[in-house]
Design a protein around this motif. Structure first.
Motif: not given
Length: 77
Positions: A5-13, A42-57
């Motif tokens: 996961s790069r989430l820590k980096i993305l949040l910091a940015e 196992m990454y929940p697909k719905e969670a990944i989608e929500k994170i991508m929307v929130a972070l505009d990925l």
């Protein structure tokens, strides 16, 4: 090979914390923390989608990177 996961980096940015992301996505802070710390098997697909929307990925490749090898413990040290 495994996903890291790069989430820590993305949040910091974005000057965000895990609680902010949890509030924006409706996901639990526990799940966000587990993704940030690469504890999810196992990454929940719905969670990944929500994170991508929130972070505009636009690409899941922005959220994860692949790491060669099989020993995740070494990576955490």
């Amino acid at each position: 090979m495994y996903l890291k996961s790069r989430l820590k980096i993305l949040l910091a940015e974005r000057d965000m914390n895990q609680k902010d992301l949890a509030e924006q996505t409706g996901l639990t802070t526990r799940l966000i923390s587990e993704i940030v710390n690469n504890k999810v098997k196992m990454y929940p697909k719905e969670a990944i989608e929500k994170i991508m929307v929130a972070l505009d990925l636009n690409d899941v490749g922005e959220l994860f990177t692949t790491v060669e090898g099989t020993d995740r413990k070494e990576e955490e040290l």
